[in-house]
Each structure stands twice: as structure tokens, then as C-alpha cells.
Write a protein that holds these residues in place. Structure first.
Motif, mmCIF file in Angstrom:
data_model
loop_
_atom_site.group_PDB
_atom_site.id
_atom_site.type_symbol
_atom_site.label_atom_id
_atom_site.label_comp_id
_atom_site.label_asym_id
_atom_site.label_seq_id
_atom_site.Cartn_x
_atom_site.Cartn_y
_atom_site.Cartn_z
ATOM 1 N N LEU A 185 0.867 -1.175 0.000
ATOM 2 C CA LEU A 185 0.000 0.000 0.000
ATOM 3 C C LEU A 185 0.905 1.225 0.000
ATOM 4 C CD1 LEU A 185 -3.106 0.216 0.107
ATOM 5 C CD2 LEU A 185 -2.917 0.588 2.563
ATOM 6 N N GLY A 186 1.205 1.772 -1.187
ATOM 7 C CA GLY A 186 2.178 2.848 -1.305
ATOM 8 C C GLY A 186 1.580 4.141 -1.797
ATOM 9 N N SER A 187 2.461 5.133 -1.952
ATOM 10 C CA SER A 187 2.050 6.447 -2.444
ATOM 11 C C SER A 187 2.666 6.672 -3.820
ATOM 12 C CB SER A 187 2.515 7.541 -1.477
ATOM 13 O OG SER A 187 3.924 7.491 -1.317
ATOM 14 N N LEU A 188 2.377 7.807 -4.429
ATOM 15 C CA LEU A 188 2.973 8.143 -5.715
ATOM 16 C C LEU A 188 4.489 8.041 -5.628
ATOM 17 C CD1 LEU A 188 0.836 11.270 -6.720
ATOM 18 C CD2 LEU A 188 0.777 9.009 -7.802
ATOM 19 N N ARG A 189 5.111 7.473 -6.631
ATOM 20 C CA ARG A 189 6.550 7.245 -6.601
ATOM 21 C C ARG A 189 7.310 8.482 -7.080
ATOM 22 N NH1 ARG A 189 4.108 2.475 -7.707
ATOM 23 N NH2 ARG A 189 4.173 2.653 -9.970
ATOM 24 N N ILE A 190 7.297 9.516 -6.216
ATOM 25 C CA ILE A 190 7.970 10.770 -6.556
ATOM 26 C C ILE A 190 8.983 11.183 -5.496
ATOM 27 C CG2 ILE A 190 6.137 11.696 -8.022
ATOM 28 C CD1 ILE A 190 5.029 13.160 -5.655
ATOM 29 N N ALA A 191 8.951 10.560 -4.326
ATOM 30 C CA ALA A 191 9.951 10.789 -3.275
ATOM 31 C C ALA A 191 10.781 9.519 -3.134
ATOM 32 C CB ALA A 191 9.282 11.149 -1.955
ATOM 33 N N SER A 192 12.011 9.658 -2.653
ATOM 34 C CA SER A 192 12.928 8.511 -2.643
ATOM 35 C C SER A 192 12.408 7.354 -1.802
ATOM 36 C CB SER A 192 14.313 8.953 -2.172
ATOM 37 O OG SER A 192 14.280 9.418 -0.835
ATOM 38 N N TYR A 193 11.726 7.643 -0.678
ATOM 39 C CA TYR A 193 11.256 6.544 0.174
ATOM 40 C C TYR A 193 10.242 5.680 -0.561
ATOM 41 C CZ TYR A 193 6.731 8.771 1.138
ATOM 42 O OH TYR A 193 5.482 9.312 1.014
ATOM 43 N N VAL A 215 -0.661 -1.395 -4.851
ATOM 44 C CA VAL A 215 -1.709 -0.366 -4.833
ATOM 45 C C VAL A 215 -1.077 0.990 -4.553
ATOM 46 C CG1 VAL A 215 -3.807 0.440 -3.706
ATOM 47 C CG2 VAL A 215 -3.431 -2.011 -4.045
ATOM 48 N N THR A 216 -1.381 1.978 -5.391
ATOM 49 C CA THR A 216 -0.896 3.348 -5.196
ATOM 50 C C THR A 216 -2.037 4.218 -4.683
ATOM 51 O OG1 THR A 216 0.750 3.137 -6.956
ATOM 52 C CG2 THR A 216 0.143 5.365 -6.288
ATOM 53 N N VAL A 217 -1.841 4.807 -3.524
ATOM 54 C CA VAL A 217 -2.838 5.699 -2.928
ATOM 55 C C VAL A 217 -2.539 7.119 -3.405
ATOM 56 C CG1 VAL A 217 -3.802 6.608 -0.794
ATOM 57 C CG2 VAL A 217 -3.093 4.205 -0.929
ATOM 58 N N ARG A 218 -3.509 7.772 -3.969
ATOM 59 C CA ARG A 218 -3.337 9.136 -4.469
ATOM 60 C C ARG A 218 -4.030 10.113 -3.525
ATOM 61 N NH1 ARG A 218 -1.841 8.177 -9.959
ATOM 62 N NH2 ARG A 218 -1.897 10.399 -10.362
ATOM 63 N N GLU A 228 -9.880 3.054 2.751
ATOM 64 C CA GLU A 228 -10.605 2.850 1.491
ATOM 65 C C GLU A 228 -9.837 1.935 0.545
ATOM 66 O OE1 GLU A 228 -11.333 6.717 -0.057
ATOM 67 O OE2 GLU A 228 -12.642 7.312 1.615
ATOM 68 N N ALA A 229 -8.529 2.123 0.460
ATOM 69 C CA ALA A 229 -7.730 1.285 -0.439
ATOM 70 C C ALA A 229 -7.730 -0.170 0.019
ATOM 71 C CB ALA A 229 -6.296 1.820 -0.503
ATOM 72 N N THR A 230 -7.672 -0.384 1.327
ATOM 73 C CA THR A 230 -7.646 -1.757 1.839
ATOM 74 C C THR A 230 -9.003 -2.436 1.683
ATOM 75 O OG1 THR A 230 -5.957 -1.088 3.430
ATOM 76 C CG2 THR A 230 -7.068 -3.181 3.834
ATOM 77 N N VAL A 231 -10.087 -1.698 1.863
ATOM 78 C CA VAL A 231 -11.426 -2.273 1.661
ATOM 79 C C VAL A 231 -11.548 -2.812 0.236
ATOM 80 C CG1 VAL A 231 -13.866 -1.692 1.395
ATOM 81 C CG2 VAL A 231 -12.636 -0.965 3.447
ATOM 82 N N LYS A 232 -11.031 -2.065 -0.740
ATOM 83 C CA LYS A 232 -11.072 -2.528 -2.135
ATOM 84 C C LYS A 232 -10.239 -3.791 -2.317
ATOM 85 C CE LYS A 232 -11.834 2.062 -4.121
ATOM 86 N NZ LYS A 232 -11.265 3.139 -4.981
ATOM 87 N N LEU A 233 -9.084 -3.841 -1.638
ATOM 88 C CA LEU A 233 -8.255 -5.042 -1.725
ATOM 89 C C LEU A 233 -8.979 -6.256 -1.152
ATOM 90 C CD1 LEU A 233 -4.706 -3.761 -0.651
ATOM 91 C CD2 LEU A 233 -5.297 -4.797 -2.838
ATOM 92 N N ARG A 252 -2.297 2.019 9.394
ATOM 93 C CA ARG A 252 -3.338 2.055 10.432
ATOM 94 C C ARG A 252 -4.728 2.055 9.798
ATOM 95 N NH1 ARG A 252 0.095 5.991 12.545
ATOM 96 N NH2 ARG A 252 -1.436 7.644 12.185
ATOM 97 N N GLY A 253 -4.868 2.675 8.642
ATOM 98 C CA GLY A 253 -6.130 2.603 7.916
ATOM 99 C C GLY A 253 -6.447 1.181 7.493
ATOM 100 N N ALA A 254 -5.403 0.417 7.137
ATOM 101 C CA ALA A 254 -5.595 -0.984 6.763
ATOM 102 C C ALA A 254 -6.093 -1.798 7.949
ATOM 103 C CB ALA A 254 -4.282 -1.559 6.231
ATOM 104 N N LEU A 255 -5.572 -1.509 9.144
ATOM 105 C CA LEU A 255 -6.058 -2.187 10.350
ATOM 106 C C LEU A 255 -7.558 -1.948 10.545
ATOM 107 C CD1 LEU A 255 -3.320 -1.475 13.077
ATOM 108 C CD2 LEU A 255 -3.883 -3.680 12.039
ATOM 109 N N LEU A 256 -7.962 -0.699 10.394
ATOM 110 C CA LEU A 256 -9.378 -0.349 10.578
ATOM 111 C C LEU A 256 -10.253 -1.020 9.523
ATOM 112 C CD1 LEU A 256 -8.948 3.469 11.346
ATOM 113 C CD2 LEU A 256 -9.432 1.633 12.982
ATOM 114 N N ALA A 257 -9.747 -1.121 8.301
ATOM 115 C CA ALA A 257 -10.523 -1.762 7.226
ATOM 116 C C ALA A 257 -10.755 -3.233 7.533
ATOM 117 C CB ALA A 257 -9.786 -1.605 5.899
#
Length: 366
Positions: A185-193, A215-218, A228-233, A252-257
Motif C-alpha cells: 500500500l504505497g504512495s505516488l513514486r515521486i519521493a525517494s522513500y 496499490v498506489t494511494v493518491r 478505502e484502499a484496503t477495503v477494495k483489496l 493504520r487505515g488498513a487495520l481499521l478496514a
């Protein structure tokens, strides 16, 4: 109240000139090692502290270090909402004060704030290639250190976490606890991390014969977005049995989902995140995380930057700050040993077996 000790008293006690004391304490001039050590000892004995304001004025400096946190165009956030940034900035502020500088947090909407007359140097947190803040400080000609590398560059002064090694360690942990379908569960690949985490995830999946579930979260990277992203998964025909994220808020959002769908964590779904935080520790169950020590990252960035401002060569141009793996309840699943043949079949079979039987593999850890 006792009067502060001045440079004159240090010179008199050490039996040298004021100029010699100044050069010794600022690592300048041709002074013998014995004399330099003598000045250090006397200064320490008398409790002498340099007047930072006078020093900066004499050197034509402002005494200010600028710091900003880069923000992607698709999201906006308050730095104080993220424990990582708050801890990094707080530690950097203290480290700067200890060296006679004040840290100034620059809004991302003010790239013009980097003029040499306003700051002596700058720290850019999680820089993005082509970001106007980064370009602004580089145009100003002041020294700049980044926490996180500038994407696409191999040079420069930076402090970072080895996110590729962190990701491999997390995925190995999840697999050891029985995970067979691990989602990222990642973010846009624009920062090194984010770039490093994604690359390591694909490497790991290839090595272990797993089909990537990427999955990329925008937008804003909040717990709600992770939920929301984890519910879809979890609605997939074959949902993942583990989720890892390089952002603790998404994890933590994934835990709640999982909990909202009546799933047991960690028995039905394991979750891990990075970095560690108070919120991760207080989650139910506690979130398995990787402590990246943002305070040490902030301190190291200030140490490098102040050396550059003072015309010295830092010991290292690039620094990786070691972290610490912390296993908690979100991955504390009891492992049930299965027959090797069944394990191979469940894990994708022949491709993985061929890799394993080909002999030992080595991976370079930076």
C-alpha cells in the motif's frame, strides 16, 4: 548572577592572544595541536560559550537555517499531523541551536524565502525532482542538505533511511509468519522513500515467486485513504493475507478496514508499516513497524549543513541512519508448519522452486 565568560578571559587564562583563541575554537589558522587543546581545556573549564550572534554578524551570516517539507501537487497536509516530521523538525531545531543557529520552517508556497541574505543554508525534507522549493534553494547558492535523496540524482548531501533493506526485512517477516499474498500500500513514486520501497517490493516478489499486489494511494495520505484502499483489496476474489505500507497512516487505515469487515488481525490479515509512531504503538492490535529514528535524521542533517556553512568538509556526503524492527500484535500469527510440497504449490510453485534450487542468492545491502 555571574557574568558570562568572554573570549578575553579564556585568552588570559590560556596565556595566548585573543586571536589565537578565536582561531583555535573555530578550527582556523596555523596553531599547534598542543595550543589548540590547551584553549579547548580552558574554555571548557571556564564555561565559555561563543556569542553566536556576534560570530554570525562578523561572518556576514544571518544565523538562520531554512527547512521545508516538500509536498506533492496532489496532496496537502499539516506537518504537525505527522509524527515523523514533527520529531525530525524538533530534533533539527535543537541541534541547530546547539551550534548557534536558529531553524526557520519555510512554507512550501514561498520558494523566494531562500535568498542568501535570509538563510545561511537549507534542509529540504523528502525532496521531489523538479520541486520549486528545491530549485529555489539551489538558485540561491546556499548549501543544501536533504533528508531523503533527490530522485534521479546520485550526488549531493543527504541523510536517509535504507528503505530497500527495511522493505525486504518487513516482507521476510510477513512471509515467515505464513503470508503468501502480500500487498504493498504505497504512495505516488515521486519521493525517494516511495521509489525505494516499490523497487524493493518488486524485487522481493520476483525472488519469492509472488505475483505483486501493488496499490498506489493518491491524494492525501491519511488513515481514511488507507482504509478505502484496503477495503477494495479485501473485496477481491483472492484478497491479500498481509498488507505492508511505507506510511504508518496508511497501515493504520488498513487495520481499521480489516476490523470493519470482521476480519481477525493478524489471523486473517497481517499489517505492517513504517515509520513507528505513538499512534502505531497504541493501535489495537499494536502495529508492527520499523523505527527509523527521525530525530537522528534531523540531527545528522544539521551536522552536515553547519559544517558546509562553516566551510568544513563533513566526514560523509551521504548518511544512512540505522533503524530498528519492532514486531507487535498485527503480525503475531502462530505459524503452522505445512508439507514442503504443499507450501511450494501454494506459493506459485515451479518458478520459485527453480530459483531456490539454482543455489544461494546474494543481495547487496547498502
Amino acid at each position: 548572577m555571574s557574568r558570562a565568560v568572554g573570549i578575553k578571559e579564556v585568552a588570559e587564562r590560556a596565556g595566548v592572544s585573543i586571536t589565537t583563541v578565536s582561531h583555535a575554537l573555530n578550527d582556523k589558522g596555523r596553531i599547534s595541536l598542543a595550543t589548540r587543546l590547551r584553549v579547548y581545556e580552558v574554555a571548557e573549564e571556564l564555561g565559555y560559550r561563543p556569542n553566536a550572534t556576534a560570530r554570525n554578524l562578523a561572518g556576514g551570516r544571518s544565523g538562520l537555517i531554512g527547512m521545508c517539507v516538500a509536498q506533492p501537487g496532489e496532496s496537502s497536509f499539516a506537518v504537525s499531523d505527522y509524527a515523523y516530521y514533527a520529531e525530525l523538525i524538533s530534533a533539527a531545531s535543537v541541534a541547530a541551536l546547539d551550534r548557534g543557529y536558529a531553524l526557520m520552517l519555510v512554507p512550501t508556497a514561498r520558494p523566494d524565502a531562500w535568498s542568501p541574505s535570509q538563510v545561511d543554508g537549507a534542509i529540504v525534507v523528502d525532496p521531489i525532482a523538479g520541486d520549486p522549493m528545491l530549485e529555489g534553494v539551489e538558485r540561491a547558492g546556499a548549501p543544501v542538505v536533504t533528508t531523503g535523496r533527490v530522485p534521479g540524482r546520485s550526488s549531493g548531501w543527504w541523510v536517509d533511511t535504507d528503505h530497500r533493506s527495511v522493505t525486504h526485512a518487513m516482507l521476510d517477516h510477513l512471509a515467515a509468519r505464513g503470508a503468501e499474498r502480500i500487498a504493498l500500500l504505497g504512495s505516488l513514486r515521486i519521493a525517494s522513500y516511495s521509489i525505494d520501497t516499490h523497487k524493493a517490493y518488486l524485487e522481493w516478489c520476483d525472488e519469492h515467486g509472488q505475483q505483486p499486489i501493488d496499490v498506489t494511494v493518491r491524494g492525501d495520505l491519511t488513515e481514511s485513504a488507507g482504509f478505502e484502499a484496503t477495503v477494495k483489496l479485501l473485496r477481491r476474489k483472492r484478497p491479500p493475507d498481509a498488507v505492508h505500507s511505507p506510511l504508518d497512516t496508511l497501515a493504520r487505515g488498513a487495520l481499521l478496514a480489516a476490523q470493519s469487515r470482521g476480519l481477525s488481525v493478524p489471523h486473517d490479515l497481517m499489517v505492517s508499516g513504517c515509520p513507528d509512531s505513538a499512534a502505531s504503538r497504541s493501535s489495537r492490535p499494536g502495529l508492527t513497524a520499523f523505527e527509523v529514528y527521525p530525530s537522528r535524521i534531523g540531527e545528522a542533517a544539521v551536522e552536515i549543513l553547519t559544517a558546509l556553512i562553516n566551510g568544513s568538509e563533513p566526514p560523509q556526503a551521504q548518511v544512512y541512519v540505522p533503524g530498528r524492527f519492532i514486531a507487535r500484535g498485527s503480525t503475531r500469527r502462530r505459524v503452522v508448519n505445512r508439507p514442503p510440497a504443499q507450501a511450494r504449490a501454494d506459493n506459485g510453485g515451479s518458478a520459485h522452486a527453480r530459483r531456490r534450487n539454482a543455489g544461494p542468492r546474494t543481495r547487496s545491502v547498502r
